[in-house]
Enzyme design. Structure first.
Site, PDB file in Angstrom:
ATOM      1  N   HIS A   1       0.825  -1.210   0.000  1.00 42.01           N
ATOM      2  CA  HIS A   1       0.000   0.000   0.000  1.00 42.01           C
ATOM      3  C   HIS A   1       0.856   1.255   0.000  1.00 42.01           C
ATOM      4  O   HIS A   1       2.089   1.205   0.128  1.00 42.01           O
ATOM      5  CB  HIS A   1      -0.957  -0.002   1.200  1.00 42.01           C
ATOM      6  CG  HIS A   1      -0.279   0.008   2.541  1.00 42.01           C
ATOM      7  ND1 HIS A   1       0.277   1.137   3.096  1.00 42.01           N
ATOM      8  CD2 HIS A   1      -0.081  -0.991   3.448  1.00 42.01           C
ATOM      9  CE1 HIS A   1       0.788   0.858   4.283  1.00 42.01           C
ATOM     10  NE2 HIS A   1       0.587  -0.434   4.523  1.00 42.01           N
TER      11      HIS A   1
ATOM     12  N   CYS B   1       2.969  -5.020   6.718  1.00 40.84           N
ATOM     13  CA  CYS B   1       2.596  -4.553   5.379  1.00 40.84           C
ATOM     14  C   CYS B   1       3.804  -3.928   4.690  1.00 40.84           C
ATOM     15  O   CYS B   1       4.797  -3.558   5.330  1.00 40.84           O
ATOM     16  CB  CYS B   1       1.456  -3.545   5.455  1.00 40.84           C
ATOM     17  SG  CYS B   1      -0.138  -4.298   5.854  1.00 40.84           S
TER      18      CYS B   1
END
Length: 227
Positions: free
Chosen positions: A173, A189
């Site tokens: 992301h 992440c």
């Protein structure tokens, strides 16, 4: 004496005319807006509400001068993986998008902090623009002050784009903190600048293979800059 009487008559006529004009002038506004007989029954006019102040919007991506090695660039990269494959070089904080013919697009990334790195093979199962963020229960247990849900937008920690990896809680992301690229700060992440994640997002599709190399894979940086 007669002349004096005529003169006085003229003065009287002039004075009467002035009084008549004045009375006419005052009669117009009086007729337009007559005074109320009971002032305490004056009609109540609702005051206009104060103007609503716009909520300040964060910049889509703060400008950060990344080191040259972390800037998006095409590099030479020898691999047997098919073009379109994403390879996460965890130790060197790079993401490679295999282009074929011995080349790859390399992006600088931020990775998981100590104890939160992982490795394995996944696929992109979903893509989202300006995604909303719902911290998983595991994260809330560690950080109970986190919001339970945050709408997408410039202030959202997932940034401009997100690509969800399999059925895991992990994503590739963007970020509203581009200064963290090249560091180990996340809960697992993989983050890119908003500009870079938007570029990557446009190049891959659902079903893309993603290989995450382990932190123990301390191979040298294999990507040599081409342009």
């Amino acid at each position: 004496m007669f002349n004096s009487f005529r003169l006085n008559t003229r003065f009287a006529a002039a004075a009467f005319g002035a009084l008549a004009i004045g009375a006419t002038a005052f009669s117009v506004p009086a007729a337009a807006a007559p005074l109320p007989l009971f002032p305490f029954f004056l009609p109540q006019f609702e005051a206009a509400p104060p103007p609503v102040q716009a909520v300040p919007q964060d910049e889509e991506d703060r400008t950060v001068d990344l080191p040259a090695r972390l800037r998006r660039q095409v590099v030479s990269y020898a691999t047997r993986e098919a073009p379109g494959t994403i390879i996460i070089d965890t130790p060197n904080t790079y993401l490679y998008l295999v282009l074929g013919n011995g080349q790859a697009m390399r992006y600088g990334i931020g990775i998981g902090r100590d104890g939160f790195t992982w490795s394995g093979t996944q696929t992109i199962t979903r893509k989202a623009e300006w995604p909303a963020w719902t911290p998983p229960p595991e994260m809330i247990a560690r950080q109970p002050y986190l919001p339970r849900h945050m709408a997408g937008g410039p202030g959202n920690p997932l940034g401009a784009r997100a690509m969800y990896l399999g059925g895991t809680i992990y994503r590739i992301h963007g970020t509203n903190a581009p200064e963290t690229i090249g560091t180990r700060v996340s809960s697992g992440c993989l983050r890119l600048t908003n500009e870079d994640v938007s570029d990557l997002y446009s190049r891959v599709s659902v079903g893309t293979k993603v290989i995450v190399l382990p932190m123990t894979d301390r191979r040298a940086d294999l990507g040599r800059t081409i342009r």
